[in-house]
Design a protein around this motif. Structure first.
Motif, mmCIF file in Angstrom:
data_model
loop_
_atom_site.group_PDB
_atom_site.id
_atom_site.type_symbol
_atom_site.label_atom_id
_atom_site.label_comp_id
_atom_site.label_asym_id
_atom_site.label_seq_id
_atom_site.Cartn_x
_atom_site.Cartn_y
_atom_site.Cartn_z
ATOM 1 N N SER A 145 -4.264 3.263 2.319
ATOM 2 C CA SER A 145 -4.331 1.806 2.164
ATOM 3 C C SER A 145 -4.500 1.383 0.701
ATOM 4 O O SER A 145 -4.770 0.224 0.418
ATOM 5 N N HIS A 146 -4.340 2.327 -0.221
ATOM 6 C CA HIS A 146 -4.435 1.991 -1.646
ATOM 7 C C HIS A 146 -3.093 1.479 -2.159
ATOM 8 O O HIS A 146 -2.029 1.950 -1.747
ATOM 9 N N ARG A 147 -3.150 0.550 -3.109
ATOM 10 C CA ARG A 147 -1.916 0.103 -3.769
ATOM 11 C C ARG A 147 -1.606 1.094 -4.896
ATOM 12 O O ARG A 147 -2.507 1.797 -5.381
ATOM 13 N N GLN A 181 2.103 8.098 8.040
ATOM 14 C CA GLN A 181 0.740 8.649 8.057
ATOM 15 C C GLN A 181 0.791 10.177 8.085
ATOM 16 O O GLN A 181 0.050 10.847 7.366
ATOM 17 N N THR A 199 0.843 -1.198 0.000
ATOM 18 C CA THR A 199 0.000 0.000 0.000
ATOM 19 C C THR A 199 0.885 1.257 0.000
ATOM 20 O O THR A 199 2.105 1.166 0.215
ATOM 21 N N LEU A 205 0.964 3.527 2.286
ATOM 22 C CA LEU A 205 1.565 3.641 3.619
ATOM 23 C C LEU A 205 2.774 2.708 3.741
ATOM 24 O O LEU A 205 3.856 3.117 4.184
ATOM 25 N N GLU A 206 2.592 1.452 3.324
ATOM 26 C CA GLU A 206 3.677 0.468 3.468
ATOM 27 C C GLU A 206 4.903 0.869 2.650
ATOM 28 O O GLU A 206 6.037 0.643 3.063
ATOM 29 N N GLU A 236 5.184 3.879 10.903
ATOM 30 C CA GLU A 236 3.808 4.060 10.425
ATOM 31 C C GLU A 236 3.286 5.444 10.788
ATOM 32 O O GLU A 236 2.596 6.090 9.995
#
Ligand SMILES: Nc1ncnc2c1ncn2[C@@H]1O[C@H](COP(=O)(O)OP(=O)(O)OP(=O)(O)O)[C@@H](O)[C@H]1O
Length: 227
Positions: free
Chosen positions: A140-142, A127, A103, A105-106, A123
């Protein structure tokens, strides 16, 4: 004036093409100080990417010295150069190079954890950066679920997540339509100035280059100031 974040001293770099020798950088000199944004504007093939790779410790010069925060890097081992690159330098490329299976975030968390930060802190920082870039709802979107401009803003967040001293960007808006490019570039400038980092950004876009503190070009393998 404080010490330069990046200093290139008498950098030379050539490539071989069969029998021919291509002298891309001949005697390139440049110093960039904290908080300074510098545009690198030069024709295709002039050696912009080569210069950025050398400044970013991704490639070694044939002769001369690259100093990061006053530390000479040519005699450093590959491991030490990699460590310094991770700690002090952020990169943004023309194509975002985000990890497709992670994602937004990741993608910002991973490089921080590689640098040793605990997941929770990484994280929180990711954020915070996404909110700052007005991408909070996209966390949380790829990458495939984001627009080109959003992808590039995530790439910007990833590049600055480790609080680098030096930001290097190779045509960061080259793949975007003019309006999106303008918006992404403005975000990049605000973030660079807000964080006080030194930035060297290669671009073909003169309007964008004019928004930076200084403009330089590459002519016959040498860096010249543009007025
Ligand atoms: N690994 C390599 N081996 C041989 N030649 C190379 C290599 N890398 C780059 N070159 C050549 O060196 C020259 C400068 O390349 P570079 O990518 O630095 O230019 P650039 O100014 O970034 O161009 P562009 O704006 O098109 O991206 C080009 O002629 C290129 O073909």
């Amino acid at each position: 004036m404080s010490d330069a974040v990046l200093e290139l001293r008498n950098i030379a770099r050539h490539y071989r093409e069969g029998e021919a020798r291509l002298d891309i950088l001949v005697d390139a000199n440049l110093a960039i100080y904290p908080g300074e944004t510098v545009a690198l504007v030069a024709p295709s093939g002039a050696g912009k990417s080569t210069l950025l790779h050398i400044a970013g410790l991704l490639e070694r010069q044939d002769s001369g010295e690259t100093l990061i925060n006053s530390a000479p890097t040519s005699s450093m081992s590959d491991n030490d150069r990699t460590r310094l690159r991770r700690d002090a330098i952020g990169f943004i490329y023309q194509f975002h190079h985000l990890l497709p299976e992670f994602t937004a975030l990741e993608n910002i968390v991973v490089p921080q954890m590689i640098c040793g930060l605990a997941r929770k802190e990484a994280e929180a920082r990711a954020q915070q950066l996404l909110e700052y870039l007005r991408l909070g709802p996209r966390a949380s979107h790829r990458p495939s679920e984001l627009s080109g401009g959003e992808q590039q803003r995530v790439a910007i967040a990833r590049a600055v997540a480790n609080a680098p001293h030096l930001l290097l960007a190779d045509e960061p808006t080259g793949n975007l339509d003019p309006r999106t490019a303008e918006h992404v570039f403005a975000t990049l400038m605000t973030l660079a100035r807000h964080s006080g980092l030194a930035a060297l950004i290669a671009t073909h876009n003169l309007d964008l280059a004019k928004q930076m503190d200084r403009r330089v070009t590459l002519r016959d393998g040498r860096i010249e100031e543009l007025t």
